[in-house]
Design a protein around this motif. Structure first.
Motif, PDB file in Angstrom:
ATOM      1  N   LEU A 102       3.552   0.745   2.865  1.00 51.57           N
ATOM      2  CA  LEU A 102       3.173  -0.260   3.852  1.00 51.57           C
ATOM      3  C   LEU A 102       3.040  -1.628   3.191  1.00 51.57           C
ATOM      4  O   LEU A 102       2.422  -1.753   2.138  1.00 51.57           O
ATOM      5  CB  LEU A 102       1.830   0.104   4.493  1.00 51.57           C
ATOM      6  CG  LEU A 102       1.801   1.360   5.365  1.00 51.57           C
ATOM      7  CD1 LEU A 102       0.359   1.780   5.610  1.00 51.57           C
ATOM      8  CD2 LEU A 102       2.508   1.118   6.676  1.00 51.57           C
ATOM      9  N   GLY A 113       3.080  -4.164   8.387  1.00 49.52           N
ATOM     10  CA  GLY A 113       4.402  -3.791   8.855  1.00 49.52           C
ATOM     11  C   GLY A 113       4.418  -2.327   9.250  1.00 49.52           C
ATOM     12  O   GLY A 113       3.397  -1.633   9.147  1.00 49.52           O
ATOM     13  N   SER A 114       5.563  -1.848   9.680  1.00 47.74           N
ATOM     14  CA  SER A 114       5.694  -0.457  10.134  1.00 47.74           C
ATOM     15  C   SER A 114       5.974   0.516   8.993  1.00 47.74           C
ATOM     16  O   SER A 114       6.058   1.708   9.210  1.00 47.74           O
ATOM     17  CB  SER A 114       6.789  -0.347  11.189  1.00 47.74           C
ATOM     18  OG  SER A 114       6.426  -1.072  12.347  1.00 47.74           O
ATOM     19  N   GLY A 115       6.161  -0.015   7.809  1.00 51.27           N
ATOM     20  CA  GLY A 115       6.287   0.839   6.649  1.00 51.27           C
ATOM     21  C   GLY A 115       7.671   1.417   6.437  1.00 51.27           C
ATOM     22  O   GLY A 115       8.516   1.431   7.332  1.00 51.27           O
ATOM     23  N   THR A 116       7.873   1.899   5.216  1.00 55.34           N
ATOM     24  CA  THR A 116       9.078   2.641   4.850  1.00 55.34           C
ATOM     25  C   THR A 116       8.636   4.045   4.451  1.00 55.34           C
ATOM     26  O   THR A 116       7.785   4.190   3.577  1.00 55.34           O
ATOM     27  CB  THR A 116       9.808   1.990   3.659  1.00 55.34           C
ATOM     28  OG1 THR A 116      10.268   0.701   4.040  1.00 55.34           O
ATOM     29  CG2 THR A 116      10.981   2.847   3.214  1.00 55.34           C
ATOM     30  N   TYR A 141       0.846  -1.185   0.000  1.00 57.00           N
ATOM     31  CA  TYR A 141       0.000   0.000   0.000  1.00 57.00           C
ATOM     32  C   TYR A 141       0.896   1.254   0.000  1.00 57.00           C
ATOM     33  O   TYR A 141       1.965   1.260   0.610  1.00 57.00           O
ATOM     34  CB  TYR A 141      -0.883   0.053   1.243  1.00 57.00           C
ATOM     35  CG  TYR A 141      -2.119  -0.823   1.170  1.00 57.00           C
ATOM     36  CD1 TYR A 141      -2.040  -2.188   1.419  1.00 57.00           C
ATOM     37  CD2 TYR A 141      -3.366  -0.290   0.861  1.00 57.00           C
ATOM     38  CE1 TYR A 141      -3.168  -2.992   1.353  1.00 57.00           C
ATOM     39  CE2 TYR A 141      -4.502  -1.076   0.795  1.00 57.00           C
ATOM     40  CZ  TYR A 141      -4.395  -2.431   1.040  1.00 57.00           C
ATOM     41  OH  TYR A 141      -5.511  -3.231   0.976  1.00 57.00           O
TER      42      TYR A 141
END
Lengths: 115, 114
Positions: B91, B106-109, B35
């Protein structure tokens, strides 16, 4: 196509009080799920509560409950006894099987809990 | 159970450069999603994998974005060349599949293109 609308960009509440976040959606599907996710500054989306559309009973999870009005396509989240840790972005999301279980999110509501 | 792992956590690049993000889903989760979340907006689906096959990539800007999921486990998302409007949080999420199961994110980039 499904759309999810959150009409409150920002809200605030005093600690220990109750707050309600609004969400409306548009779909022609009859079998679907609705979700509320919390996103703190850590960015991880955390599932708060889930509602199956075929269930008339509103879902509850501890201090969190929903008011699901299927005919009105409304799905609001009530947070009771608000805590400082509830401060976060809250996203309403829609999922149905015909879209490969894809989540469609609203634009979010930023909630600030004040001491 | 271990969560969805993503790396890097932050990335700053200049426009026209390339960048890659990595995601390791929860073990046994067949479905993986990427996402894009632009600041102030809700996440929007870029691509969905079922095992190592693509289920939906209709929202992926294929002229610059690509993604793969080798062996149905880890996945990488690449942008080449990056544009300023690609600045966002990316995400990754995984699921066992089916309406009854939710996602784990997840916590994303966080990508910043300057």
């Amino acid at each position: 196509a499904q759309t999810v609308t959150q009409s409150q960009p920002e809200m605030s509440v005093q600690e220990a009080e109750t707050v309600t976040l609004s969400c409306t959606y548009d779909t022609s599907e009859s079998n679907y799920y609705l979700f509320w996710y919390k996103q703190p500054p850590s960015r991880q989306m955390i599932l708060v509560i889930r509602q199956e559309a075929y269930k008339q009973q509103n879902a509850t999870e501890n201090r969190f409950s929903v008011n699901f009005q299927k005919a009105a396509k409304s799905f609001s989240l009530k947070i009771s006894d608000s805590q400082l840790g509830d401060t976060a972005m809250y996203f309403c999301a829609f999922m149905h099987n015909n879209a490969g279980n894809m989540l469609t999110f609203g634009g979010g509501t930023r909630l600030m809990v004040k001491p | 159970e271990a969560g969805v792992a993503q790396s890097p956590r932050y990335k700053i690049i200049e426009k026209r450069q390339s960048v890659a993000f990595w995601c390791n889903p929860i073990s046994g989760h067949a479905t993986l999603y990427w996402y894009q979340q632009i600041l102030g907006q809700g996440p929007k689906l870029l691509i969905q994998f079922q095992n190592n096959g693509v289920v939906d990539d209709s929202q992926l800007p294929k002229d610059r974005f690509s993604a793969e999921r080798l062996k149905g486990v880890d996945s990488t998302l690449k942008i080449q060349p990056a544009k300023l409007e690609d600045s966002a949080v990316y995400l990754c999420a995984s699921s066992r599949g089916g309406l009854v199961y939710g996602y784990t994110f997840g916590s994303g980039t966080r990508l910043t293109v300057v």
